[in-house]
Design a protein around this motif. Sequence first.
Motif, PDB file in Angstrom:
ATOM      1  N   SER A   1      -1.525 -40.754 -45.254  1.00 52.96           N
ATOM      2  CA  SER A   1      -0.513 -41.064 -44.566  1.00 52.96           C
ATOM      3  C   SER A   1       0.479 -42.098 -45.025  1.00 52.96           C
TER       4      SER A   1
ATOM      5  N   SER B   1     -17.116 -34.000 -41.967  1.00 51.60           N
ATOM      6  CA  SER B   1     -17.459 -32.604 -40.909  1.00 51.60           C
ATOM      7  C   SER B   1     -18.445 -31.441 -41.440  1.00 51.60           C
TER       8      SER B   1
ATOM      9  N   MET C   1      -5.988 -40.771 -34.742  1.00 47.06           N
ATOM     10  CA  MET C   1      -5.753 -40.300 -36.068  1.00 47.06           C
ATOM     11  C   MET C   1      -5.962 -38.777 -36.243  1.00 47.06           C
ATOM     12  N   THR C   2      -6.866 -38.139 -35.825  1.00 48.64           N
ATOM     13  CA  THR C   2      -7.180 -36.650 -35.877  1.00 48.64           C
ATOM     14  C   THR C   2      -8.223 -36.385 -34.970  1.00 48.64           C
ATOM     15  N   ARG C   3      -8.504 -35.324 -34.320  1.00 50.64           N
ATOM     16  CA  ARG C   3      -9.598 -34.549 -33.723  1.00 50.64           C
ATOM     17  C   ARG C   3     -10.332 -33.733 -34.459  1.00 50.64           C
ATOM     18  N   TYR C   4      -9.777 -33.676 -35.631  1.00 51.06           N
ATOM     19  CA  TYR C   4     -10.710 -32.417 -36.486  1.00 51.06           C
ATOM     20  C   TYR C   4     -11.632 -32.956 -37.615  1.00 51.06           C
TER      21      TYR C   4
ATOM     22  N   MET D   1      -7.606 -37.504 -45.844  1.00 49.68           N
ATOM     23  CA  MET D   1      -6.392 -37.359 -45.314  1.00 49.68           C
ATOM     24  C   MET D   1      -5.310 -38.453 -45.828  1.00 49.68           C
TER      25      MET D   1
ATOM     26  N   CYS E   1     -10.072 -42.652 -34.236  1.00 52.83           N
ATOM     27  CA  CYS E   1      -9.091 -43.711 -33.651  1.00 52.83           C
ATOM     28  C   CYS E   1      -8.747 -44.801 -34.627  1.00 52.83           C
TER      29      CYS E   1
ATOM     30  N   CYS F   1     -12.023 -38.595 -30.653  1.00 47.16           N
ATOM     31  CA  CYS F   1     -11.045 -38.710 -31.892  1.00 47.16           C
ATOM     32  C   CYS F   1     -11.473 -39.487 -32.776  1.00 47.16           C
TER      33      CYS F   1
ATOM     34  N   ASN G   1     -12.132 -28.779 -33.908  1.00 44.96           N
ATOM     35  CA  ASN G   1     -11.905 -30.416 -33.446  1.00 44.96           C
ATOM     36  C   ASN G   1     -13.215 -30.857 -33.094  1.00 44.96           C
TER      37      ASN G   1
END
Length: 211
Positions: free
Chosen positions: A211, A174, A149-152, A209, A133, A131, A188
């Motif tokens: 938040s 990615s 935070m995300t796996r993608y 992203m 993190c 992830c 992911n």
Amino acid sequence: YFPLGDMKVDGKFDPKFIERVATFDQPNETFSISYPCIVKDDAGYKLYYQPWYPDLTPCVCVIESEDGIHWHRPQLNIYDNRLKENNVVIDHVKDGVFVFYDTNPACPTAERYKAVGLALFPDKGGTPRRCLCCYISPDGYHFTLSHPMTRYGTFDSLNTAFWDGKRYVCYLRSFHNIPGVDNGALLNTDEIYHYGRFLNQSTRDIRVMYS
């Protein structure tokens, strides 16, 4: 590392070597160093970096300076690392760690320093998963793994994050145009590496992203 002669674009950037400000000569620093980032805080400057042992075991270390010119390596010995005397601040990490000083007025003191990077975090069944993190620290030395935070994404370059005055922003890396995968699909980390043989035929990208 770039040779000075290669760092020239149309004659506009021609740096001159003047003097060395830091030497990376510890046993865990001579193979490779990745992702240096400088954090300004009330005490001066902290430069975080990710050294690699020859067996590709990474960690995150810090050197510090009051003026940004004269740097020293603090002997923290927080972790029982391979080095008896060390400046390691995060010992269990995979890749792409970035540290920042959180200027959000509502940030708790215990979380004033944050780091984001690729690490393992247990899923609901307790299985460790790759992830992106978040780590938190009150002093920039003692970091605790906080949450995924995300796996993608792949997260295998420098993942950067900061407070922009209104929200948290994170940039990560990615792939898309992976052969045999719907280009609109969110994969992911485990799924992306499943297609590893196709990644050289794919397109690397930078994603954001909030938040």
